[in-house]
Design an enzyme around this catalytic site. Sequence first.
Site, mmCIF file in Angstrom:
data_model
loop_
_atom_site.group_PDB
_atom_site.id
_atom_site.type_symbol
_atom_site.label_atom_id
_atom_site.label_comp_id
_atom_site.label_asym_id
_atom_site.label_seq_id
_atom_site.Cartn_x
_atom_site.Cartn_y
_atom_site.Cartn_z
ATOM 1 N N LYS A 160 41.765 45.558 34.987
ATOM 2 C CA LYS A 160 41.192 46.576 35.873
ATOM 3 C C LYS A 160 42.231 47.031 36.899
ATOM 4 O O LYS A 160 42.361 48.218 37.178
ATOM 5 C CB LYS A 160 39.915 46.039 36.537
ATOM 6 C CG LYS A 160 38.772 45.917 35.519
ATOM 7 C CD LYS A 160 37.608 45.055 35.968
ATOM 8 C CE LYS A 160 36.646 44.866 34.800
ATOM 9 N NZ LYS A 160 35.545 43.928 35.087
ATOM 10 N N GLN A 184 33.597 40.293 39.991
ATOM 11 C CA GLN A 184 33.745 39.906 38.588
ATOM 12 C C GLN A 184 32.704 38.838 38.237
ATOM 13 O O GLN A 184 32.631 37.788 38.871
ATOM 14 C CB GLN A 184 35.172 39.385 38.333
ATOM 15 C CG GLN A 184 35.467 39.068 36.875
ATOM 16 C CD GLN A 184 35.397 40.306 35.969
ATOM 17 O OE1 GLN A 184 35.838 41.393 36.337
ATOM 18 N NE2 GLN A 184 34.831 40.141 34.787
ATOM 19 N N ASP A 197 30.140 49.127 39.924
ATOM 20 C CA ASP A 197 29.677 48.450 38.710
ATOM 21 C C ASP A 197 28.246 48.869 38.349
ATOM 22 O O ASP A 197 27.769 48.593 37.248
ATOM 23 C CB ASP A 197 29.711 46.929 38.927
ATOM 24 C CG ASP A 197 30.688 46.248 37.993
ATOM 25 O OD1 ASP A 197 31.131 46.900 37.026
ATOM 26 O OD2 ASP A 197 30.992 45.068 38.214
#
Length: 282
Positions: free
Chosen positions: A49, A93, A116
Site C-alpha cells: 500500500k 491493517q 477502507d
Amino acid sequence: MATILDGKKTADRKLAVLREKIEDSALSPHLATVIAGTDPASLMYVRMKHKACEQVGITSVGITLPENAPTRTVVDTVLELNRDADIDGILVQLPLPAQVDSRRVIAAVHPGKDVDGFHPENLGLLFSGRPKFTPCTPTGIMALLAEYTIPVAGSRAVVVGRSIDVGRPMSALLTNADATVTVCHSKTRNLEEEIRRADILVSAIGKAHFITPAMVRPGAVVVDVGINHLDGKLVGDVDFEAVKKIASAITPVPGGVGPMTIATLMENTCRAAKERTCDRAL
Ligand code: NDP
C-alpha cells in the site's frame, strides 16, 4: 476459453490516471496506516500500500504498534490521526491481534477518513444505497467488471463468503448495481447448487481450489478473491486452470482482485483529500 480479467493491467492504468490527476491538482493526499504486531502477510500488504502511494504521489506514514498493544492504545492512535489535520485517510491493517477489539477500533476512525469503508456509518450508507467510502476489495471488483463491460444489471450473482470486508459489501454493491444476489456461507444448504446458478460468481472463502468446474455454470463470470498458499504457490479459491475452460471470464490469482483492491484504496484516499479540502474551503 475464458477472458482473463487482468486486474494488474487495469490497476496500473488506474494508478497512472490517478497520478496525473494528483499532479494536475492542488491536492497533496496523505494516508496513514496502522499495524499492530509483525504478521508477515499484514506487513507485506502494508508495504504494498505504501509502495502504491509512492507510485501515485500520495504521502504516506506507517505506524507500527507492538503485538501486545491493548485496544485502548490502538483506539488512541486512531483518535490522534483523526485530529491530525494533515492526514486525509486512515487504514488499520486487519486482522488485529486477538486481544484487540477490532470493532471498537474501526468505529473510532472518523467516517470522513475511513478510506477502507469499514466504519458502520459508511457501511450503513452503502447498504442503504447511498454509498460514500466503500470497502476496497468489492469496489475494485465492480471496477474490474466495468472495465471489461460485463453486464451486472439483471444478472444472477452469487457471493460465497459473508465477511464484513468482502462478502457483505460485495453483495450490497451488486444489489445497488441491480444484480439479483445470493450470499452463501459455511451453513448454506446445497451450496454447489446455489453456486451453479451464478451468472457472476464471487468467491471469498479462503480455501484453495474450493470452486471446481462442476460447480460453475458454463459461461459464468468468475471472480476469485481468495488468497491461499498451496504447495509453496499463491492460489485462489478457484481451480483456475480447470474453471477457465468453461467460464466466459475469470480473474487470476495473483494479478486479479488484489491489485484492484490497492488501486481502490488510492482512489478513496484521493477522494477523502478532495472532500476534506472542499470542507475546509467552505
Ligand atoms: P473470512 O474468513 O472473514 O470469511 C470467509 C467466509 O467464507 C465466511 O463468511 C465463511 O462462512 C465462508 N466460508 C468458509 N468456508 C466455507 C465453505 N466451506 N463453504 C461456504 N462458505 C465458506 O475471510 P475474508 O472474507 O476476509 O477473506 C476471504 C478470502 O479472501 C481470504 O483468502 C482472504 O485472504 C482473501 N482476501 C483477498 C483480498 C484481496 O485483495 N485479494 C482482500 C481481502 C481478503 P461463515 O461466515 O459461515 O463462517
